[in-house]
Design an enzyme around this catalytic site. Structure first.
Site, mmCIF file in Angstrom:
data_model
loop_
_atom_site.group_PDB
_atom_site.id
_atom_site.type_symbol
_atom_site.label_atom_id
_atom_site.label_comp_id
_atom_site.label_asym_id
_atom_site.label_seq_id
_atom_site.Cartn_x
_atom_site.Cartn_y
_atom_site.Cartn_z
ATOM 1 N N PHE A 301 -4.788 17.316 42.448
ATOM 2 C CA PHE A 301 -4.526 18.290 41.389
ATOM 3 C C PHE A 301 -4.955 17.730 40.046
ATOM 4 O O PHE A 301 -4.593 16.606 39.677
ATOM 5 C CB PHE A 301 -3.043 18.663 41.329
ATOM 6 C CG PHE A 301 -2.730 19.579 40.167
ATOM 7 C CD1 PHE A 301 -2.995 20.935 40.248
ATOM 8 C CD2 PHE A 301 -2.198 19.075 38.986
ATOM 9 C CE1 PHE A 301 -2.739 21.777 39.172
ATOM 10 C CE2 PHE A 301 -1.936 19.907 37.911
ATOM 11 C CZ PHE A 301 -2.200 21.266 38.002
ATOM 12 N N LEU A 324 -2.014 13.387 41.462
ATOM 13 C CA LEU A 324 -1.826 14.192 40.258
ATOM 14 C C LEU A 324 -2.507 13.548 39.068
ATOM 15 O O LEU A 324 -2.235 12.385 38.745
ATOM 16 C CB LEU A 324 -0.333 14.355 39.952
ATOM 17 C CG LEU A 324 0.519 15.130 40.966
ATOM 18 C CD1 LEU A 324 1.976 15.122 40.513
ATOM 19 C CD2 LEU A 324 0.024 16.558 41.122
ATOM 20 N N GLU A 325 -3.376 14.292 38.411
ATOM 21 C CA GLU A 325 -3.956 13.867 37.137
ATOM 22 C C GLU A 325 -3.568 14.928 36.128
ATOM 23 O O GLU A 325 -4.102 16.031 36.127
ATOM 24 C CB GLU A 325 -5.485 13.730 37.266
ATOM 25 C CG GLU A 325 -6.109 12.945 36.119
ATOM 26 C CD GLU A 325 -6.436 13.807 34.921
ATOM 27 O OE1 GLU A 325 -5.583 13.853 33.997
ATOM 28 O OE2 GLU A 325 -7.495 14.430 34.897
ATOM 29 N N LEU A 326 -2.601 14.571 35.252
ATOM 30 C CA LEU A 326 -1.927 15.566 34.428
ATOM 31 C C LEU A 326 -2.241 15.438 32.938
ATOM 32 O O LEU A 326 -1.500 15.948 32.105
ATOM 33 C CB LEU A 326 -0.407 15.471 34.644
ATOM 34 C CG LEU A 326 0.043 15.537 36.110
ATOM 35 C CD1 LEU A 326 1.550 15.394 36.210
ATOM 36 C CD2 LEU A 326 -0.418 16.829 36.757
ATOM 37 N N GLY A 327 -3.314 14.785 32.603
ATOM 38 C CA GLY A 327 -3.687 14.706 31.196
ATOM 39 C C GLY A 327 -3.010 13.557 30.480
ATOM 40 O O GLY A 327 -2.258 12.778 31.058
#
Length: 620
Positions: A301, A324-327
């Site tokens: 994601f 998860l790469e969420l910024g």
């Protein structure tokens, strides 16, 4: 035949060359040449083509949406197909830089999505048996096509996101070529079986780790880089032997459809099933059909923290692993005595690349008080000269317009950005440039935000704590290195960072103390151009890694295999003192206790005593 009638060959030293040996060498050389030719044929790029859509041509004209919005299809019924299907959703695609209507696309229903996942599942079984040569040929073919069609691909990304051609070249083309290159040259090494060390108790065993395909993997990606965000998880998943289901952002479904079709065409040209790759077109409220599918064995994601949490929660239904790469809120620390003129251009690019819509863009610049005034002046002067605009020619234009910073993907966030800027000013920040939406003189409905510079920003304000994803420079002053590190680590995020300074060792000391996943010294974001490095962060920036061996292996089942080295001579056996039924608990314990002492004690005297204890317990 007499001796004189035999025709002998002689080597350089006068010795006789055995004809059989000579023929053997020639035969082996011939076999090697044939194999090399066969190997090169297996790996050569296969040509394929895909016609570009009319929307990127200079002569194309289109309707403009009066007010760009992701829900525009609900307001402008004239943009729907002539015979819309009842009870179905549609996605309206438009160019944020011009408000041109690109297409109206039927969204997938949950049943459609389930069918696509099943198709990917069926196709993967044959793909899993392919060799690395087969997969390399697909990667090499894609790379050749991308290089040959880079301008078309850049224009597609520009048309769908409003970015400039330069931003597309840097963020879409170069990064994707780098990933393809790494997979071609190093992907097999990362996924080949590895031998692992054994300890003394296992001296007669051989241990190895194997990386096997998972099956169907999914990627749910953001809109800021439609080409790269689509291709990157797809090519990694394919190289690992999986099929891939991509759910892209609804903002960029128009360009992503074309980019994914290119991969399908490549697979067909290379003799493989195009169903290996599936594109899901839906709104977020229907994405559970992907995240909760029992056939999906891994999810990557890329997106916001809020949506990332929902994806992670949904994935627990079938214990599906998630990356998860969420910024982030990436800081750039400028150490004292840094040559500001030398690095100002890199910092400008770090802030305004892709109109600031870049997860590893520079969101905070920390400058020592001794250089703060000079830096603020330099940055303000250059930011004030930036020209927002569009890179693509409109009908009637003789040349493409000049633009430094493109549009933002949507104007929906403009009120929130203005509020954060006003709040920062109320808390003492100095606004020197921008701070509000910008009205293009002839593209009045484009989603442009004026490149902005704020100085003296309070580290505790929302502007300094929240990911802006906008062309806004947030400049802060610090007194000591300790304070700079504290400010840099003082947010909930920990993705990337930069450290600028004249002494490399000083930069390294600071870099090691930053709470993040990646640091560039005297640069920004270059850790992503080296695709041998893992990409990802810590804290609220997510978990897991993509990129590099770590990211590729995350798309596989890691299997350990242990086998006898010399099975004909020695294999595992159970000593009588430990065999069922256990004859004596005391003897069994003494035997095991002695074994532990013999194998792991530091002193050799202790080891000998332990071996004696073992032998007594075994009755020897």
């Amino acid at each position: 035949m007499s001796y004189r009638e035999v025709d002998y060959d002689y080597d350089d030293e006068g010795g006789v060359i055995d004809p059989v040996k000579l023929l053997t060498i020639c035969f082996a050389l011939g076999i090697w040449l044939v194999w090399q030719r066969y190997h090169s044929l297996l790996n050569r790029a296969i040509y394929f083509k895909l016609a570009p859509p009319i929307q990127i041509r200079d002569t194309w004209t289109a309707n403009r949406l009066p007010q760009p919005s992701i829900d525009a299809h609900l307001t402008f019924s004239d943009l729907l197909p002539s015979f819309p299907l009842p009870d179905r959703k549609y996605i309206t695609a438009y160019d944020p830089a011009t408000a041109y209507h690109l297409d109206t696309i039927l969204a997938d229903s949950p049943a459609d999505i389930e069918h696509k996942i099943l198709e990917a599942h069926r196709a993967q079984k044959k793909w899993a048996a392919t060799s690395f040569d087969d997969r390399r040929r697909v990667m090499r073919s894609l790379k050749k096509w991308l290089v040959d069609n880079q301008e078309v691909c850049a224009k597609m990304a520009c048309r769908d996101t409003g970015k400039t051609m330069l931003d597309a070249a840097l963020g879409e083309i170069i990064t994707t070529c780098s990933k393809l290159d790494w997979l071609i040259n190093h992907g097999e090494r990362a996924l080949s079986p590895e031998s692992r060390y054994n300890n003394l108790i296992m001296f007669y065993k051989s241990s190895s780790v194997h990386y096997e395909p998972l099956g169907v993997v999914a990627a749910i990606t953001s809109w800021n880089y439609p080409l790269h965000n689509a291709w990157s998880p797809i090519i990694a998943g394919l190289f690992a032997g999986n099929s891939v289901v991509l759910k892209c952002s609804e903002h960029v479904i128009w360009s992503t459809t074309w980019f994914v079709q290119a991969i399908k065409e490549c697979l067909k040209a290379c003799g493989h099933d195009e169903q290996l790759v599936q594109l899901v077109c839906c709104y977020p409220d229907d994405a559970d059909a992907v995240t909760k599918s029992p056939l999906i064995r891994h999810i990557t994601f890329i997106g916001s923290e809020r949506v990332g949490r929902l994806v992670a929660q949904a994935a627990t239904e079938h214990l599906t692993p998630v990356t998860l790469e969420l910024g982030g809120k990436d800081p750039a620390i400028i150490l004292p005595s840094t040559d500001l003129e030398k690095w100002i251009s890199l910092l400008m690019r770090g802030v305004y690349q892709n109109a600031g819509q870049n997860c590893i863009g520079v969101e905070r610049i920390l400058v020592h008080e001794s250089q703060y005034d000079e830096f603020f002046r330099l940055f303000t002067e250059r930011a004030d000269k930036l020209r927002p605009g569009h890179s693509l020619k409109s009908p009637g234009d003789s040349v493409a317009p000049a633009a430094d910073v493109g549009a933002m993907v949507s104007g929906e966030r403009f009120p929130g950005l203005e509020h954060a800027i006003h709040e920062a000013v109320d808390m003492g920040a100095v606004l020197s440039v921008g701070g509000e939406p910008w009205r293009h003189p002839y593209l009045e409905q484009g989603s442009y935000f004026k490149p902005t510079v704020l100085g003296e920003v309070n580290p505790e304000c929302a502007l300094a704590q929240s990911e802006l994803f906008a062309p806004i420079a947030c400049i802060m002053k610090y007194e000591t290195i300790e304070q700079a590190i504290e400010i840099a680590n003082g947010t909930r995020y920990g993705l990337g960072a930069s450290v600028f300074g004249p002494v490399r060792d000083d930069c390294m000391k600071v870099a090691k103390r930053l709470q993040c996943g990646m640091v560039a010294i005297n640069d920004f974001g270059v850790f992503y151009l080296n695709q041998d490095l893992p990409f990802g962060g810590t804290k609220y920036s997510g978990y897991g890694r993509f990129g590099g061996p770590e990211g590729l292996r995350a798309l596989t089942n890691t299997k350990a295999i242990v086998v006898d080295r010399w099975g004909w001579a020695i294999q595992t056996s159970i000593p009588a003192v430990l065999d069922y039924p256990v004859r004596s608990v005391t003897q069994s314990w003494d035997f095991i206790s002695g074994m532990v002492g013999f194998l792991y004690a530091d002193a050799w005297g202790t080891r000998i005593d332990a071996l004696t204890k073992m032998m007594r317990a075994s009755g020897r």
